[in-house]
Design an enzyme around this catalytic site. Structure first.
Site, PDB file in Angstrom:
ATOM      1  N   CYS A   2       0.833  -1.209   0.000  1.00  0.00           N
ATOM      2  CA  CYS A   2       0.000   0.000   0.000  1.00  0.00           C
ATOM      3  C   CYS A   2       0.870   1.263   0.000  1.00  0.00           C
ATOM      4  O   CYS A   2       1.926   1.306   0.629  1.00  0.00           O
ATOM      5  CB  CYS A   2      -0.873   0.039   1.241  1.00  0.00           C
ATOM      6  SG  CYS A   2      -1.958  -1.377   1.341  1.00  0.00           S
ATOM      7  N   ARG A  28       5.031   0.724  -6.253  1.00  0.00           N
ATOM      8  CA  ARG A  28       5.027  -0.148  -5.074  1.00  0.00           C
ATOM      9  C   ARG A  28       4.127  -1.364  -5.281  1.00  0.00           C
ATOM     10  O   ARG A  28       4.200  -2.318  -4.526  1.00  0.00           O
ATOM     11  CB  ARG A  28       4.547   0.638  -3.847  1.00  0.00           C
ATOM     12  CG  ARG A  28       5.495   1.748  -3.434  1.00  0.00           C
ATOM     13  CD  ARG A  28       4.866   2.626  -2.388  1.00  0.00           C
ATOM     14  NE  ARG A  28       4.662   1.953  -1.122  1.00  0.00           N
ATOM     15  CZ  ARG A  28       5.519   1.969  -0.116  1.00  0.00           C
ATOM     16  NH1 ARG A  28       6.645   2.634  -0.231  1.00  0.00           N
ATOM     17  NH2 ARG A  28       5.256   1.333   1.007  1.00  0.00           N
ATOM     18  N   TRP A  73      -2.821  -2.631  -1.844  1.00  0.00           N
ATOM     19  CA  TRP A  73      -2.393  -3.970  -2.254  1.00  0.00           C
ATOM     20  C   TRP A  73      -3.126  -4.905  -1.307  1.00  0.00           C
ATOM     21  O   TRP A  73      -2.840  -4.941  -0.106  1.00  0.00           O
ATOM     22  CB  TRP A  73      -0.879  -4.088  -2.102  1.00  0.00           C
ATOM     23  CG  TRP A  73      -0.283  -5.310  -2.724  1.00  0.00           C
ATOM     24  CD1 TRP A  73       0.080  -5.473  -4.029  1.00  0.00           C
ATOM     25  CD2 TRP A  73       0.052  -6.529  -2.065  1.00  0.00           C
ATOM     26  NE1 TRP A  73       0.608  -6.722  -4.219  1.00  0.00           N
ATOM     27  CE2 TRP A  73       0.604  -7.398  -3.038  1.00  0.00           C
ATOM     28  CE3 TRP A  73      -0.065  -6.997  -0.755  1.00  0.00           C
ATOM     29  CZ2 TRP A  73       1.039  -8.686  -2.750  1.00  0.00           C
ATOM     30  CZ3 TRP A  73       0.368  -8.273  -0.460  1.00  0.00           C
ATOM     31  CH2 TRP A  73       0.916  -9.106  -1.455  1.00  0.00           C
ATOM     32  N   ASN A  97      -1.682   1.941   5.881  1.00  0.00           N
ATOM     33  CA  ASN A  97      -0.778   0.896   5.387  1.00  0.00           C
ATOM     34  C   ASN A  97      -0.366   0.081   6.599  1.00  0.00           C
ATOM     35  O   ASN A  97       0.015   0.642   7.623  1.00  0.00           O
ATOM     36  CB  ASN A  97       0.449   1.550   4.724  1.00  0.00           C
ATOM     37  CG  ASN A  97       1.459   0.517   4.252  1.00  0.00           C
ATOM     38  OD1 ASN A  97       1.161  -0.675   4.202  1.00  0.00           O
ATOM     39  ND2 ASN A  97       2.641   0.978   3.892  1.00  0.00           N
ATOM     40  N   GLY A  98      -0.455  -1.250   6.504  1.00  0.00           N
ATOM     41  CA  GLY A  98      -0.078  -2.103   7.631  1.00  0.00           C
ATOM     42  C   GLY A  98      -1.145  -3.149   7.854  1.00  0.00           C
ATOM     43  O   GLY A  98      -2.047  -3.325   7.030  1.00  0.00           O
ATOM     44  N   GLU A 476      19.084 -16.044  -9.063  1.00  0.00           N
ATOM     45  CA  GLU A 476      18.628 -14.686  -9.326  1.00  0.00           C
ATOM     46  C   GLU A 476      18.129 -14.549 -10.763  1.00  0.00           C
ATOM     47  O   GLU A 476      17.095 -13.923 -11.022  1.00  0.00           O
ATOM     48  CB  GLU A 476      19.765 -13.693  -9.024  1.00  0.00           C
ATOM     49  CG  GLU A 476      19.446 -12.238  -9.270  1.00  0.00           C
ATOM     50  CD  GLU A 476      18.234 -11.710  -8.502  1.00  0.00           C
ATOM     51  OE1 GLU A 476      17.706 -12.394  -7.618  1.00  0.00           O
ATOM     52  OE2 GLU A 476      17.799 -10.586  -8.820  1.00  0.00           O
ATOM     53  N   LYS A 480      14.306 -13.449 -11.697  1.00  0.00           N
ATOM     54  CA  LYS A 480      14.033 -12.285 -12.569  1.00  0.00           C
ATOM     55  C   LYS A 480      13.096 -12.694 -13.700  1.00  0.00           C
ATOM     56  O   LYS A 480      12.126 -12.018 -14.000  1.00  0.00           O
ATOM     57  CB  LYS A 480      15.317 -11.766 -13.200  1.00  0.00           C
ATOM     58  CG  LYS A 480      16.165 -10.719 -12.597  1.00  0.00           C
ATOM     59  CD  LYS A 480      15.653  -9.509 -11.982  1.00  0.00           C
ATOM     60  CE  LYS A 480      14.891  -9.694 -10.716  1.00  0.00           C
ATOM     61  NZ  LYS A 480      15.494  -9.302  -9.497  1.00  0.00           N
ATOM     62  N   GLU A 483       9.421 -13.563 -12.414  1.00  0.00           N
ATOM     63  CA  GLU A 483       8.580 -12.491 -11.889  1.00  0.00           C
ATOM     64  C   GLU A 483       8.111 -11.507 -12.956  1.00  0.00           C
ATOM     65  O   GLU A 483       7.007 -10.991 -12.849  1.00  0.00           O
ATOM     66  CB  GLU A 483       9.244 -11.764 -10.715  1.00  0.00           C
ATOM     67  CG  GLU A 483      10.498 -11.005 -11.041  1.00  0.00           C
ATOM     68  CD  GLU A 483      11.062 -10.259  -9.832  1.00  0.00           C
ATOM     69  OE1 GLU A 483      12.270 -10.104  -9.765  1.00  0.00           O
ATOM     70  OE2 GLU A 483      10.287  -9.837  -8.963  1.00  0.00           O
ATOM     71  N   HIS A 499      19.485 -35.912 -10.591  1.00  0.00           N
ATOM     72  CA  HIS A 499      18.867 -36.647  -9.478  1.00  0.00           C
ATOM     73  C   HIS A 499      17.351 -36.494  -9.480  1.00  0.00           C
ATOM     74  O   HIS A 499      16.719 -36.553  -8.426  1.00  0.00           O
ATOM     75  CB  HIS A 499      19.488 -36.206  -8.152  1.00  0.00           C
ATOM     76  CG  HIS A 499      20.942 -36.574  -8.066  1.00  0.00           C
ATOM     77  ND1 HIS A 499      21.378 -37.851  -7.808  1.00  0.00           N
ATOM     78  CD2 HIS A 499      22.061 -35.838  -8.276  1.00  0.00           C
ATOM     79  CE1 HIS A 499      22.698 -37.899  -7.841  1.00  0.00           C
ATOM     80  NE2 HIS A 499      23.144 -36.666  -8.132  1.00  0.00           N
ATOM     81  N   LYS A 598       6.596  -3.682  -4.579  1.00  0.00           N
ATOM     82  CA  LYS A 598       8.007  -3.329  -4.492  1.00  0.00           C
ATOM     83  C   LYS A 598       8.551  -3.566  -3.090  1.00  0.00           C
ATOM     84  O   LYS A 598       9.657  -4.042  -2.910  1.00  0.00           O
ATOM     85  CB  LYS A 598       8.190  -1.862  -4.885  1.00  0.00           C
ATOM     86  CG  LYS A 598       9.633  -1.367  -4.840  1.00  0.00           C
ATOM     87  CD  LYS A 598      10.474  -2.031  -5.910  1.00  0.00           C
ATOM     88  CE  LYS A 598      11.924  -1.647  -5.856  1.00  0.00           C
ATOM     89  NZ  LYS A 598      12.762  -2.613  -6.595  1.00  0.00           N
TER      90      LYS A 598
END
Ligand code: F6R
Length: 603
Positions: A2, A28, A73, A97-98, A476, A480, A483, A499, A598
């Site tokens: 948020c 964000r 969000w 926010n929270g 990484e 990338k 996402e 394996h 974000k």
């Protein structure tokens, strides 16, 4: 997660100001948005989807100079217009926010007091709680906010407008980020500095439970006992242009292209001379083991650090995912250093891990980008990377600098343990100073990465393989790609694939093989041949030292020569660019991938 924005000041077209403020917070991540502003009463507009949808609802001619705005969000309740902020109950309008952990308990209490609720959110409960406390009629609005904090368990950053004080914006926080921007005849609240730099570069931070009261006359700040206090003003060190695309189609691409520059800035700050390097890096001599705790890409940077520190400095390093670490029995002792890595400095799980170590009396060191963020403030020691603002949700330049900082820590550890002489340190730092230019060279071969992207973007699955430090980088690369392009991929230790997972390799399955370690290269080649034999099309990423005439390879990226310990700083760049171009060819929303935020400020 948020985003919060609030404004009181000389600009009178408040709806436009609020929309522009929200646009700077878009990065964000959000799924609905809303604004509230004061005319002769509080008016609210909100909607699901993009801010542009909200923008279509505004009246540019309306005059007002006070308002609050929010990107949501979804956590409690779906992404619907009703659940979007601002929320209003009785005479109180808020953005939040929270997460309010005891919201069900509070809801029950408020229902008994006659309140009813229209949304599924925890935020509406806070609005009702404030209204309920006001109805007692014995407190000022400041006291109401103070009293509210004693009812709530959880985290919050709040912007509040009370109907009986329509010229005033209140804000407070506990464990969620909130900054106060101080401009000329205008003051702001925001989740982060990206939202204020169009107005001012000056801002201050709030401690938990501080309350600010913003009017046309300025900002008054109170501590948790409601005593007036003063705060140090901080200055944003980057420019407005840095938060703009400057001709690049996406922030992610722009940020990759900035990698050489930001690496140079960070090196210049810490390595002006050998003496400055020694003075600026902490003294690590008392530690004989290190825990690196982080999430996502920051955790992947930690894995590079583990390889470097274990192999070069000979110190045991455990790398832990913060959401696990915070609930785990810990095996630290008084010689343990806990390193928290976080671009935003606000990642909830990393903060919780930091607090756990702090409470247990263990030394903590934050590697952080955002100045004054919670992790920066609460770590015993902090090393800032100088990435500037990172807008794309997928981190690139900050990841690179996290790795660079771990390289510097490794060098300091080696020096303290007499594993290198001052002269050798000088040489190694000298080679580090050549890396920014080499990164620019790697980026300049963008056509190579576009060709690779064209070769794989229509495939369904992709595998990354590598050994040792190359495996850490593979993780990484894979993250990338996943996402931002929504293409499934997995990273494997090259020797581990057989394996089980090798059963997924079939005719045409793309495999990106990373091979930069001369000591392991022959082994990696054998593993590449194993997948080639099963029909894989292989893209090899290697160094010019290990480059050969490999006829079993389909595409290749060759990295310039650099000291072995610095190779990861180069290897990651093509991986970022390949992921970017695949996502571009698949027409994805690269800077704001679906479902992602974000800064992950909830558990
Ligand atoms: C991936 C990405 C995330 C973050 C993670 C930690 O591209 O950006 O995996 O690395 O959410 O975030 P910070 O570093 O802000 O703690």
């Amino acid at each position: 997660m948020c985003g919060i924005f609030g404004y009181v000041g000389k600009k009178v077209n408040i709806e436009r100001v609020l929309i522009d403020g929200l646009k700077t917070l878009e990065y964000r991540g959000y799924d609905s948005a809303g604004i509230a502003f004061v005319t002769d009463k509080v008016e609210i507009l909100k909607t699901t989807g993009k801010i542009s949808a909200l923008e279509n609802m505004i009246d540019e001619d309306l005059l007002s100079n006070i308002g609050i705005a929010h990107t949501r969000w979804a956590t409690h309740g779906n992404a619907t217009t009703i659940n979007a902020h601002p929320h209003r109950s009785g005479s109180v309008t808020i953005i939040h926010n929270g997460i309010i952990e005891n919201y069900l308990e509070l809801k029950e209490m408020l229902i008994k007091e006659g309140y009813s609720f229209v949304s599924e959110t925890d935020t509406e409960i806070v609005a009702a709680l404030l209204d309920y406390l006001k109805s007692k009629d014995i407190w000022s609005n400041l006291e109401v906010i103070k009293e509210m904090s004693s009812y709530i368990k959880g985290s919050y950053a709040l912007g509040i407008i009370f109907d009986d004080e329509l010229d005033t914006l209140y804000a407070t926080r506990k464990d969620s980020p909130l900054i106060i921007g101080v401009g000329e005849e205008e003051n702001l609240i925001a989740s982060d500095v990206a939202a204020i730099i169009n107005f001012t570069k000056n801002y201050f931070l709030l401690n938990n439970y501080d309350i600010v009261k913003i009017t046309n006359n300025g900002v008054d700040i109170y501590n948790e006992n409601l005593e007036p206090i003063r705060k140090n003003i901080n200055t944003v060190y980057w420019n407005v242009e840095e938060a703009e695309k400057n001709g690049f189609p996406h922030f992610m691409l722009k940020e990759i292209y900035e990698e050489g520059k930001v690496l140079k800035d960070t090196i210049n700050e810490y390595v002006e001379s050998i003496d400055s390097f020694i003075n600026k890096m902490p003294d690590f001599s008392k530690y004989d083991n290190i825990h690196i705790v982080a999430c996502g890409s920051a955790m992947h940077a930690g894995l590079i650090g583990k390889h470097l520190i274990e192999n070069y400095a000979g110190i045991k390093v455990d790398v832990e995912i913060a959401s696990e670490y915070r609930y785990k029995k810990e095996f630290y002792n008084d010689k343990t250093l806990v390193i928290l890595i976080s671009q935003s400095g606000e990642t909830a799980d990393t903060i919780a891990s930091l607090r756990k170590a702090n409470e247990d009396g263990i030394d903590t060191l934050g590697i952080v980008n955002v100045v004054g963020s919670t992790i920066a403030r609460e770590s015993k020691n902090v090393l800032y990377i100088r990435a500037g603002v990172e807008i794309a949700v997928a981190t690139t330049k900050a990841y690179l600098l996290q790795v660079a900082m771990l390289e510097l820590i490794n060098l300091k550890l080696m020096l303290e343990r007499n594993l290198i002489t001052g002269e050798r340190l000088q040489e190694l730092l000298q080679s580090l100073s050549t890396v920014p230019k080499l990164i620019d060279e790697v980026i300049a071969k963008d056509k190579n990465y576009i060709d690779i992207a064209k070769y794989i973007y229509e495939d369904k699955d992709l595998f990354y393989i590598g050994r040792g430090i190359d495996y850490a980088i593979s993780l990484e690369g894979s993250l990338k790609l996943k996402e931002i392009s929504y293409m499934h991929s997995e990273a494997y230790q090259a020797g581990e694939l057989k394996h089980g997972t090798i059963s997924l390799i079939e005719e045409g399955t793309p495999v990106i093989a990373i091979m930069t370690d001369p000591e392991l290269s022959l082994k990696t080649i054998s593993n590449i041949k194993e997948v080639v034999a099963r029909g894989a099309k292989v893209i090899l990423i290697t160094t010019n030292e290990l480059d050969g005439d490999y006829d079993f390879i389909d595409q290749k990226v060759v990295l310039p020569k650099v000291d072995n310990y610095l190779v990861p700083l180069l290897t990651v760049v093509p991986l970022q660019l390949i992921a970017y171009h695949v996502a571009d060819l698949r027409k994805c929303d690269i800077d704001k991938p679906r479902n992602l935020a974000k800064s992950v400020t909830v558990e």
